[in-house]
Every structure is written in structure tokens, then in C-alpha cells.
Design a protein around this motif. Structure first.
Motif, PDB file in Angstrom:
ATOM      1  N   ALA A 221       8.437 -26.850 -26.852  1.00  0.00           N
ATOM      2  CA  ALA A 221       8.805 -28.050 -26.093  1.00  0.00           C
ATOM      3  C   ALA A 221       7.585 -28.923 -25.820  1.00  0.00           C
ATOM      4  O   ALA A 221       7.615 -30.152 -26.022  1.00  0.00           O
ATOM      5  CB  ALA A 221       9.474 -27.653 -24.779  1.00  0.00           C
ATOM      6  N   LEU A 222       6.493 -28.313 -25.388  1.00  0.00           N
ATOM      7  CA  LEU A 222       5.302 -29.082 -25.024  1.00  0.00           C
ATOM      8  C   LEU A 222       4.575 -29.627 -26.253  1.00  0.00           C
ATOM      9  O   LEU A 222       3.858 -30.627 -26.161  1.00  0.00           O
ATOM     10  CB  LEU A 222       4.363 -28.230 -24.180  1.00  0.00           C
ATOM     11  CG  LEU A 222       4.902 -27.914 -22.777  1.00  0.00           C
ATOM     12  CD1 LEU A 222       4.017 -26.897 -22.069  1.00  0.00           C
ATOM     13  CD2 LEU A 222       5.017 -29.181 -21.942  1.00  0.00           C
ATOM     14  N   ALA A 223       4.766 -28.976 -27.396  1.00  0.00           N
ATOM     15  CA  ALA A 223       4.147 -29.484 -28.621  1.00  0.00           C
ATOM     16  C   ALA A 223       4.887 -30.702 -29.162  1.00  0.00           C
ATOM     17  O   ALA A 223       4.275 -31.576 -29.795  1.00  0.00           O
ATOM     18  CB  ALA A 223       4.116 -28.386 -29.682  1.00  0.00           C
ATOM     19  N   LEU A 224       6.189 -30.774 -28.898  1.00  0.00           N
ATOM     20  CA  LEU A 224       7.004 -31.818 -29.522  1.00  0.00           C
ATOM     21  C   LEU A 224       7.494 -32.900 -28.564  1.00  0.00           C
ATOM     22  O   LEU A 224       7.971 -33.940 -29.018  1.00  0.00           O
ATOM     23  CB  LEU A 224       8.210 -31.182 -30.221  1.00  0.00           C
ATOM     24  CG  LEU A 224       7.888 -30.235 -31.382  1.00  0.00           C
ATOM     25  CD1 LEU A 224       9.164 -29.676 -31.993  1.00  0.00           C
ATOM     26  CD2 LEU A 224       7.065 -30.950 -32.444  1.00  0.00           C
TER      27      LEU A 224
ATOM     28  N   SER B 239      19.087 -36.757 -24.346  1.00  0.00           N
ATOM     29  CA  SER B 239      18.280 -37.885 -23.870  1.00  0.00           C
ATOM     30  C   SER B 239      16.784 -37.602 -23.947  1.00  0.00           C
ATOM     31  O   SER B 239      15.962 -38.453 -23.598  1.00  0.00           O
ATOM     32  CB  SER B 239      18.641 -38.218 -22.419  1.00  0.00           C
ATOM     33  OG  SER B 239      18.391 -37.112 -21.568  1.00  0.00           O
ATOM     34  N   ALA B 240      16.403 -36.395 -24.379  1.00  0.00           N
ATOM     35  CA  ALA B 240      14.992 -36.023 -24.437  1.00  0.00           C
ATOM     36  C   ALA B 240      14.274 -36.782 -25.552  1.00  0.00           C
ATOM     37  O   ALA B 240      14.804 -36.944 -26.650  1.00  0.00           O
ATOM     38  CB  ALA B 240      14.857 -34.524 -24.660  1.00  0.00           C
ATOM     39  N   HIS B 241      13.082 -37.229 -25.266  1.00  0.00           N
ATOM     40  CA  HIS B 241      12.275 -37.950 -26.254  1.00  0.00           C
ATOM     41  C   HIS B 241      11.304 -36.976 -26.904  1.00  0.00           C
ATOM     42  O   HIS B 241      10.456 -36.392 -26.248  1.00  0.00           O
ATOM     43  CB  HIS B 241      11.515 -39.096 -25.590  1.00  0.00           C
ATOM     44  CG  HIS B 241      12.404 -40.133 -24.999  1.00  0.00           C
ATOM     45  ND1 HIS B 241      13.083 -41.062 -25.766  1.00  0.00           N
ATOM     46  CD2 HIS B 241      12.754 -40.387 -23.712  1.00  0.00           C
ATOM     47  CE1 HIS B 241      13.799 -41.842 -24.981  1.00  0.00           C
ATOM     48  NE2 HIS B 241      13.621 -41.447 -23.730  1.00  0.00           N
ATOM     49  N   MET B 242      11.439 -36.822 -28.207  1.00  0.00           N
ATOM     50  CA  MET B 242      10.648 -35.861 -28.949  1.00  0.00           C
ATOM     51  C   MET B 242       9.822 -36.557 -30.021  1.00  0.00           C
ATOM     52  O   MET B 242      10.120 -37.681 -30.429  1.00  0.00           O
ATOM     53  CB  MET B 242      11.565 -34.824 -29.618  1.00  0.00           C
ATOM     54  CG  MET B 242      12.529 -34.135 -28.684  1.00  0.00           C
ATOM     55  SD  MET B 242      11.700 -33.014 -27.548  1.00  0.00           S
ATOM     56  CE  MET B 242      11.244 -31.695 -28.658  1.00  0.00           C
ATOM     57  N   LYS B 243       8.778 -35.860 -30.482  1.00  0.00           N
ATOM     58  CA  LYS B 243       7.971 -36.326 -31.600  1.00  0.00           C
ATOM     59  C   LYS B 243       8.348 -35.518 -32.837  1.00  0.00           C
ATOM     60  O   LYS B 243       8.522 -34.315 -32.763  1.00  0.00           O
ATOM     61  CB  LYS B 243       6.488 -36.127 -31.324  1.00  0.00           C
ATOM     62  CG  LYS B 243       5.929 -36.927 -30.175  1.00  0.00           C
ATOM     63  CD  LYS B 243       4.455 -36.676 -30.025  1.00  0.00           C
ATOM     64  CE  LYS B 243       4.162 -35.215 -29.745  1.00  0.00           C
ATOM     65  NZ  LYS B 243       2.722 -34.944 -29.586  1.00  0.00           N
ATOM     66  N   CYS B 244       8.445 -36.188 -33.970  1.00  0.00           N
ATOM     67  CA  CYS B 244       8.666 -35.491 -35.233  1.00  0.00           C
ATOM     68  C   CYS B 244       7.732 -36.110 -36.265  1.00  0.00           C
ATOM     69  O   CYS B 244       7.924 -37.254 -36.667  1.00  0.00           O
ATOM     70  CB  CYS B 244      10.111 -35.627 -35.706  1.00  0.00           C
ATOM     71  SG  CYS B 244      11.306 -34.752 -34.683  1.00  0.00           S
ATOM     72  N   GLY B 245       6.706 -35.371 -36.650  1.00  0.00           N
ATOM     73  CA  GLY B 245       5.759 -35.888 -37.624  1.00  0.00           C
ATOM     74  C   GLY B 245       5.078 -37.156 -37.156  1.00  0.00           C
ATOM     75  O   GLY B 245       4.782 -38.043 -37.944  1.00  0.00           O
ATOM     76  N   GLY B 246       4.851 -37.244 -35.843  1.00  0.00           N
ATOM     77  CA  GLY B 246       4.156 -38.399 -35.298  1.00  0.00           C
ATOM     78  C   GLY B 246       5.075 -39.522 -34.885  1.00  0.00           C
ATOM     79  O   GLY B 246       4.638 -40.499 -34.292  1.00  0.00           O
TER      80      GLY B 246
ATOM     81  N   THR C  37       8.615 -40.875 -32.820  1.00  0.00           N
ATOM     82  CA  THR C  37       9.529 -40.528 -31.735  1.00  0.00           C
ATOM     83  C   THR C  37      10.926 -40.351 -32.291  1.00  0.00           C
ATOM     84  O   THR C  37      11.374 -41.113 -33.146  1.00  0.00           O
ATOM     85  CB  THR C  37       9.533 -41.640 -30.672  1.00  0.00           C
ATOM     86  OG1 THR C  37       8.213 -41.793 -30.183  1.00  0.00           O
ATOM     87  CG2 THR C  37      10.465 -41.289 -29.532  1.00  0.00           C
ATOM     88  N   CYS C  38      11.635 -39.322 -31.802  1.00  0.00           N
ATOM     89  CA  CYS C  38      12.985 -39.067 -32.290  1.00  0.00           C
ATOM     90  C   CYS C  38      13.839 -38.556 -31.164  1.00  0.00           C
ATOM     91  O   CYS C  38      13.350 -38.204 -30.100  1.00  0.00           O
ATOM     92  CB  CYS C  38      12.974 -38.056 -33.429  1.00  0.00           C
ATOM     93  SG  CYS C  38      12.381 -36.432 -32.922  1.00  0.00           S
ATOM     94  N   GLU C  39      15.134 -38.511 -31.369  1.00  0.00           N
ATOM     95  CA  GLU C  39      16.079 -37.984 -30.399  1.00  0.00           C
ATOM     96  C   GLU C  39      17.007 -37.017 -31.107  1.00  0.00           C
ATOM     97  O   GLU C  39      17.284 -37.150 -32.295  1.00  0.00           O
ATOM     98  CB  GLU C  39      16.892 -39.108 -29.757  1.00  0.00           C
ATOM     99  CG  GLU C  39      16.046 -40.036 -28.892  1.00  0.00           C
ATOM    100  CD  GLU C  39      16.904 -41.097 -28.228  1.00  0.00           C
ATOM    101  OE1 GLU C  39      18.092 -41.188 -28.584  1.00  0.00           O
ATOM    102  OE2 GLU C  39      16.395 -41.825 -27.362  1.00  0.00           O
TER     103      GLU C  39
ATOM    104  N   ARG D  43      16.896 -38.240 -36.545  1.00  0.00           N
ATOM    105  CA  ARG D  43      16.194 -36.999 -36.815  1.00  0.00           C
ATOM    106  C   ARG D  43      16.461 -35.984 -35.718  1.00  0.00           C
ATOM    107  O   ARG D  43      16.665 -36.345 -34.561  1.00  0.00           O
ATOM    108  CB  ARG D  43      14.694 -37.262 -36.914  1.00  0.00           C
ATOM    109  CG  ARG D  43      14.293 -38.148 -38.086  1.00  0.00           C
ATOM    110  CD  ARG D  43      12.782 -38.309 -38.108  1.00  0.00           C
ATOM    111  NE  ARG D  43      12.365 -39.144 -39.220  1.00  0.00           N
ATOM    112  CZ  ARG D  43      11.102 -39.467 -39.457  1.00  0.00           C
ATOM    113  NH1 ARG D  43      10.151 -39.013 -38.647  1.00  0.00           N
ATOM    114  NH2 ARG D  43      10.774 -40.216 -40.476  1.00  0.00           N
ATOM    115  N   PRO D  44      16.408 -34.690 -36.070  1.00  0.00           N
ATOM    116  CA  PRO D  44      16.627 -33.663 -35.048  1.00  0.00           C
ATOM    117  C   PRO D  44      15.387 -33.420 -34.210  1.00  0.00           C
ATOM    118  O   PRO D  44      14.302 -33.895 -34.526  1.00  0.00           O
ATOM    119  CB  PRO D  44      16.977 -32.429 -35.879  1.00  0.00           C
ATOM    120  CG  PRO D  44      16.217 -32.638 -37.155  1.00  0.00           C
ATOM    121  CD  PRO D  44      16.261 -34.117 -37.415  1.00  0.00           C
ATOM    122  N   GLY D  45      15.582 -32.657 -33.151  1.00  0.00           N
ATOM    123  CA  GLY D  45      14.460 -32.192 -32.343  1.00  0.00           C
ATOM    124  C   GLY D  45      13.885 -30.943 -32.968  1.00  0.00           C
ATOM    125  O   GLY D  45      13.811 -30.831 -34.194  1.00  0.00           O
TER     126      GLY D  45
END
Length: 386
Positions: free
Chosen positions: A72-75, A211-218, A220-222, A241-243
Motif C-alpha cells: 500500500a505504501l509503495a503504491l 476512491s484510493a489514488h494509486m501509482k502504477c509505473g509512475g 496515477t491510477c484508480e 488501470r488496476p491497483g
């Protein structure tokens, strides 16, 4: 099972596992590769039902809570130069990765305890949020040293008013409290299966809200919405893109997962409130025994309803490891030391010697508690603490 000891370290890991869990693990060891995909899907769906997750894509299975928190903290999308808020009661599995965020110029604010040195200071929390620039609140549902419950519902509600994401470490609380993840309102919930959930070691999960904001390969994705979009499938001309994926957390231990699925069915046989009330009464009896020794100091909330069934204590001038060894010689197995929570011990003032932690398990027998009380009295008296 014949044994000449009482196990009181359930906050570390539950033991013995329920018979249906043991049976399920044995069966999973013998299952055919042809059956693995179906077994995984059924177990995953069972986890979602038990934990109140409607969209199965929002719950990823992991090797445990530590893995879930790290993922979670990495992404999670934490902008450079922003702020993260946590508490003074965190396990190193959460506090460690948070402190490393400083390398990205992220400020980590540690909430002090509230009145009487308990819980967290909610006024201070709201004040920190009001200053802006907070990207995430990362906090435990219960302190793994004392068992004290933190006001996570209040914390989530306040954070939502300021539009700030919340990560909950549910390692200690899950299985004791009936946490329904969709209803909880947190953006992330991390948990392991081997404590109150009664599953084997090596299985846990991470819930990620839509609703969480995640990073995928640099970027932002949901997570996909509950409509059923998967992976990079397109909807109405838009790619979503997935989380976190199993590329992030690694392969799932299907044997441990089989045990987790069986544990859900076993736990459904009794309401969580009844299990917790019983264990709290047993914990109160153990506290009464410890209170007979003036040199013994008990930490944590004085109200049983504000704690999970655990007791943290120390004796003046005696290292916790020596106390635990003495109790083990008298047939009482406990946890001792710093419990991988240096922040908690800094707050309690117990960093030098640590504490002994007694923790009652689900369906622990009254005979166990009676035996443990007698042995506690003998062991502590032998150390000259009377």
C-alpha cells in the motif's frame, strides 16, 4: 490435546488452530493443480463475503499484513513534499516504511496520545489536517503492545471531511471486531490471517477502495469500479488501470489460503461480540491476579471495552525477557520485549526493558485462565515481587 502449559500469546499468533482449519490445510496440501484456480476463486470470494467487500477486485490476497502495508505504501500516491499523519502506537511494519518516505521530502507527523496518555489526540489530529498538504493518514486499529483500541471511526470521519486518504492496519483487530471494509470508509485496510482470524501464517490481504489514488509505473491510477472492468479493459473508450496486483505481492500460499477460508466458516459460528466479551472477562481475571503485586505495572486503557483481550505489564527492575522465561518455566507461554513497536514503547516509557504481553485467544477455556492465574502467582512470587 494434552499439554502442560497455557498459551497466552494469541496477539502474536493464534494457537492451537481450530480443527476445521487444520483439516482444510491438510486437504489443500493434497489438492491437484487442476483444482487450484477454482479453489483460489472460492476462497477469495469467501474472504470478500466475510470482510464485507462487494467488488472482489478491491481485495488482493497477500503473504500477510506486513506485505500488505508495504504494498500500500509503495503504491499509494503521496506527492513530493506532502504530509503523512500516523500515531505513536504503530507497529514497525507501518512506521518503518512511513519514515522512509522522508527520502521523498514527505513530512511524517506522529500524533501524541490523548488524555491520560491513551489513544490519540483528536484535536491535534484535526489541527494538522486543517493546515493542508496531508496526503495520507496511516494508523493502526489497535496497539499490538497494549491491545488498546484507537478511534478509527472518528479518525476516518475527520479525514474524509478534509478529503484525505486513510490506511488502517487491522492486524490485531480483525477477527475480534466485525470490520466490514466497504462500510468502514477507509481507503486501504491491511490485515493478516494468523492472529484472531485463526488462519495459518503466510496469508493476509489488502483492501483498496475505489476512491484510493494509486501509482502504477509512475502514473496515477484508480481501481476499476464495481461495474466489472478488469485490468486494462476499456470502458466507453477509456482505459482504467488496476491497483496492486499479484505481481506486486507475489504468489498466494494456497495451503494457507485454504486454512483462511475454513477459519471464516468457523468464526461465523459465534458472534464476534460474544467472543470478545468472553475474552475480556478472562483478561480481567488475569489483571486481577497481576494487581496483587505492587511492583507490577500494567499499561494501557483501564476500561476493558477500550481494549482487545491483552495485557502489557512490567515489573520494576526486571527485564521482560527474564519475566517471560520465568513464566515459561511455570508453564505459561507469553510474549515479551518490544513487540516490534518501538514507537509504542517510547510512548509508554518502557524502551529499556520492554513489557510482558499476555493475550487471550478465541475460545480459550476458563480452565486455562484459572491455571494461568495460579502459575502467575507462583512465578512472580518466586521472583520476589510479592
Amino acid at each position: 490435546m494434552d499439554r502442560d502449559f497455557v498459551y497466552l500469546n494469541h496477539a502474536g499468533t493464534s494457537w492451537p488452530k481450530p480443527d476445521p482449519v487444520i483439516k482444510a490445510v491438510s486437504q489443500a496440501m493434497m489438492s491437484s493443480p487442476v483444482e487450484w484456480p477454482g479453489e483460489f476463486q472460492r476462497a477469495h470470494e469467501a474472504a470478500c463475503r466475510f470482510l464485507g467487500v462487494r467488488n472482489t477486485e478491491q481485495l488482493i490476497l497477500t503473504p500477510g499484513c506486513t506485505s500488505s502495508l508495504a504494498t500500500a505504501l509503495a503504491l499509494v500516491d503521496i506527492p513530493y513534499g506532502s504530509q503523512v499523519i500516523t500515531s505513536c502506537w504503530e507497529h514497525h511494519a507501518l512506521s518503518g516504511p512511513l519514515l522512509r518516505l522522508r527520502e521523498r521530502n514527505v513530512t511524517v507527523r506522529v500524533l501524541p496520545p490523548g488524555e491520560l496518555g491513551l489513544g490519540v489526540d483528536l484535536s491535534r489530529f484535526e489541527g494538522l489536517l486543517s493546515h493542508g498538504h496531508t496526503a495520507l493518514v496511516a494508523i493502526t486499529a489497535a496497539c499490538n503492545v497494549t491491545g488498546d483500541l484507537l478511534p478509527i471511526y472518528d479518525i476516518i470521519s475527520i479525514a474524509q471531511r478534509f478529503g484525505v486518504m486513510v490506511l488502517i492496519d487491522a492486524a490485531q483487530a480483525i477477527g475480534w471486531l466485525d470490520l466490514q471494509f466497504d462500510e468502514l470508509g477507509a481507503d486501504f485496510v491491511a490485515f493478516g490471517g494468523h492472529k484472531a482470524l485463526q488462519a495459518p501464517l503466510g496469508i493476509g490481504g489488502l483492501y483498496v477502495s475505489d476512491s484510493a489514488h494509486m501509482k502504477c509505473g509512475g502514473a496515477t491510477c484508480e481501481l476499476p469500479a464495481a461495474s466489472g472492468a478488469r485490468g486494462d479493459e476499456s470502458q466507453h473508450g477509456k482505459t482504467r488501470r488496476p491497483g496492486p496486483s499479484y505481481c506486486d505481492v507475489g504468489s498466494v500460499d494456497l495451503v494457507a489460503l485454504g486454512g483462511l477460508q475454513a477459519s471464516f466458516e468457523w468464526l461465523r459460528q459465534t458472534e464476534s461480540q460474544i467472543r470478545l466479551a468472553t475474552a475480556r472477562k478472562q483478561t480481567a481475571q488475569l489483571r486481577d491476579t497481576l494487581a496483587q503485586f505492587p511492583c507490577v505495572h500494567i499499561h494501557g486503557h483501564f476500561c476493558a471495552e477500550q481494549r482487545l483481550p491483552a495485557i502489557a505489564f512490567h515489573a520494576e527492575g526486571i527485564k521482560s525477557a527474564i519475566l517471560a522465561e520465568q513464566l515459561s518455566r511455570h508453564g505459561v507461554i507469553v510474549g515479551s520485549g518490544l513487540q516490534c513497536s518501538p514507537l509504542s514503547h517510547q510512548t509508554l516509557g518502557t524502551t529499556q526493558h520492554g513489557v510482558v504481553r499476555l493475550s487471550v485467544g478465541i475460545e480459550q477455556s476458563d480452565q486455562d485462565i484459572a491455571t494461568a492465574r495460579k502459575r502467575l502467582q507462583i512465578a512472580l512470587t518466586d521472583l520476589g515481587l510479592r
